[in-house]
Motif scaffolding. Sequence first.
Motif, PDB file in Angstrom:
ATOM      1  N   ALA B  21       0.819  -1.216   0.000  1.00  0.00           N
ATOM      2  CA  ALA B  21       0.000   0.000   0.000  1.00  0.00           C
ATOM      3  C   ALA B  21       0.843   1.251   0.000  1.00  0.00           C
ATOM      4  N   VAL B  23       2.939   2.033  -2.194  1.00  0.00           N
ATOM      5  CA  VAL B  23       3.230   2.465  -3.555  1.00  0.00           C
ATOM      6  C   VAL B  23       2.387   3.679  -3.928  1.00  0.00           C
ATOM      7  N   GLY B  24       1.101   3.638  -3.524  1.00  0.00           N
ATOM      8  CA  GLY B  24       0.173   4.686  -3.940  1.00  0.00           C
ATOM      9  C   GLY B  24       0.573   6.079  -3.496  1.00  0.00           C
ATOM     10  N   PRO B  25       0.666   6.312  -2.187  1.00  0.00           N
ATOM     11  CA  PRO B  25       1.057   7.651  -1.756  1.00  0.00           C
ATOM     12  C   PRO B  25       2.408   8.083  -2.307  1.00  0.00           C
ATOM     13  N   ILE B  27       3.633   7.521  -5.308  1.00  0.00           N
ATOM     14  CA  ILE B  27       3.404   8.072  -6.646  1.00  0.00           C
ATOM     15  C   ILE B  27       2.613   9.374  -6.552  1.00  0.00           C
ATOM     16  N   GLY B  28       1.542   9.342  -5.764  1.00  0.00           N
ATOM     17  CA  GLY B  28       0.670  10.517  -5.713  1.00  0.00           C
ATOM     18  C   GLY B  28       1.352  11.735  -5.148  1.00  0.00           C
ATOM     19  N   GLN B  29       2.059  11.572  -4.027  1.00  0.00           N
ATOM     20  CA  GLN B  29       2.712  12.741  -3.417  1.00  0.00           C
ATOM     21  C   GLN B  29       3.838  13.248  -4.287  1.00  0.00           C
ATOM     22  N   PHE B  31       3.774  13.238  -7.595  1.00  0.00           N
ATOM     23  CA  PHE B  31       3.099  14.051  -8.599  1.00  0.00           C
ATOM     24  C   PHE B  31       2.715  15.404  -8.007  1.00  0.00           C
ATOM     25  N   ALA B  32       2.208  15.391  -6.772  1.00  0.00           N
ATOM     26  CA  ALA B  32       1.810  16.653  -6.136  1.00  0.00           C
ATOM     27  C   ALA B  32       3.008  17.566  -5.942  1.00  0.00           C
ATOM     28  N   ALA B  58      -1.122  16.272   0.333  1.00  0.00           N
ATOM     29  CA  ALA B  58      -0.211  15.140   0.501  1.00  0.00           C
ATOM     30  C   ALA B  58      -0.497  14.386   1.785  1.00  0.00           C
ATOM     31  N   ALA B  61      -3.378  12.199   1.194  1.00  0.00           N
ATOM     32  CA  ALA B  61      -3.005  11.052   0.362  1.00  0.00           C
ATOM     33  C   ALA B  61      -2.230  10.015   1.157  1.00  0.00           C
ATOM     34  N   GLU B  62      -1.608  10.439   2.254  1.00  0.00           N
ATOM     35  CA  GLU B  62      -0.832   9.537   3.092  1.00  0.00           C
ATOM     36  C   GLU B  62      -1.687   8.474   3.745  1.00  0.00           C
TER      37      GLU B  62
ATOM     38  N   VAL C  40      -3.345   1.413  -2.678  1.00  0.00           N
ATOM     39  CA  VAL C  40      -2.556   2.048  -3.730  1.00  0.00           C
ATOM     40  C   VAL C  40      -3.402   3.084  -4.467  1.00  0.00           C
ATOM     41  N   GLY C  43      -4.089   6.496  -2.772  1.00  0.00           N
ATOM     42  CA  GLY C  43      -2.816   7.189  -2.640  1.00  0.00           C
ATOM     43  C   GLY C  43      -2.466   7.929  -3.919  1.00  0.00           C
ATOM     44  N   GLN C  46      -5.421  10.729  -4.688  1.00  0.00           N
ATOM     45  CA  GLN C  46      -5.408  11.922  -3.845  1.00  0.00           C
ATOM     46  C   GLN C  46      -4.145  12.730  -4.051  1.00  0.00           C
ATOM     47  N   GLY C  47      -3.036  12.049  -4.407  1.00  0.00           N
ATOM     48  CA  GLY C  47      -1.827  12.800  -4.714  1.00  0.00           C
ATOM     49  C   GLY C  47      -2.002  13.608  -5.977  1.00  0.00           C
ATOM     50  N   GLY C  51      -1.768  17.661  -6.370  1.00  0.00           N
ATOM     51  CA  GLY C  51      -0.944  18.361  -7.344  1.00  0.00           C
ATOM     52  C   GLY C  51      -1.748  19.353  -8.150  1.00  0.00           C
TER      53      GLY C  51
END
Lengths: 220, 83, 100
Positions: B21, B23-25, B27-29, B31-32, B58, B61-62, C40, C43, C46-47, C51
């Motif tokens: 799990a 992996v998701g934050p 990638i997302g953080q 990008f942010a 962020a 997203a965590e 995943v 995450g 929301q990221g 952004g």
Amino acid sequence: MEGPKIYGYIYGFPITQTLVNTWIVMVMILVVCAILTKNMQKRPGKAQVIAETIVTVMDGLVGQTMGKDKMRFAPWMLALIMFLAFSNTSGIYGLRSPTADLNCTVGLALMTFFMTQYNGLKSKGLGGYLKGFLEPMPFLLPINIIGEFANPVSLSFRLFGNLLGGGIIMALLYSALAGLMFFPIVIPVPFHFYFDIFSGLLQSFIFTMLSMVFISGAMD
Amino acid sequence: MEGLDFIKACSAIGAGIAMIAGVGPGIGQGFAAGKGAEAVGRQPEAQSDIVRTMLLGAAVAETTGIYGLIVALILLFANPFLG
Amino acid sequence: MIGDANIVDFLLQFLGQFDGIDVIKAFSAIGAGTAMIAGVGPGIGQGFAAGKGAEAVGIRPDSQSDIIRTMLLGAAVAETTGIYGLIVALILLFANPFMG
């Protein structure tokens, strides 16, 4: 990091480490408030300027996020963010943070949940409140209901997980340093700075901002 | 092999799988952060507003990464299947 | 290693030496871990929202509170599938319907 230690029982009610640390945090907040608001005058001294800055910034935040007509929530939001800020950063004064206990975070999240539902009911009326679940499309009703319950769950677990994870990492770091026969002097400092100060303050800000967004969103 | 050892072994595997799990934050953080840097580059005087928005998003997203951490920590330290 | 002509026989023989309840507990632990792979999605999503929110604030800093409110409301909706995964994992750990 184990669960909170139980120090004893009063009439069958356990006195846990969380409870005692919450009292300590409360005493610290009361002492800080007493120092900052002692001897207030029209030409403010330094302590009063700090107190006024805090209140003004929080009022501005509440006015921006919730709207100028909902300023009556500002005292509660300031109390919430102060309690969370002092208790999330408990690691730097050696206490096990009270919010590293799921009971504490669920209690706070339930307060936000009941405030959301009560204020939504009061301002939209029963019909408007129930109709709100059918927006924007009626077949989204179960998703809306689950989403409504997902808010306090995510609020409580986010705070609990961040604090518990930070506490466990700090405990592992100290035991690793002790195992390697290093005296923990300089190495833990950046970890404390990231996990206790930065993460603690950020999580308290997040909790309060999300509470504000949820409550004002329910009142539309 | 004891049954208890088998449970312990599979708990270790479960704890590791739960951390996928993370992996998701990540990638997302990332990008942010990239979008935040781009926005600051375009308008440097709005930096504090941009950084505050980016950190807010962020930290939200965590959350699912923290959920995975909680399940992994439960399996490691508060395992309900052992005793 | 009698009769392990193929991997399935070997696995069944390996698992056969345990009590049924222990196998259930062990695989529930693996299942609880696998359920968290659902984390995943929110995450990444929301990221992405964070952004785009930061970019929007850079374009128009005076509408910051509206942007933040929209971003947080959308993120809260995106959270729900992550919570579904957490609920399944917690059910498997603490309220397991297969054990007793």
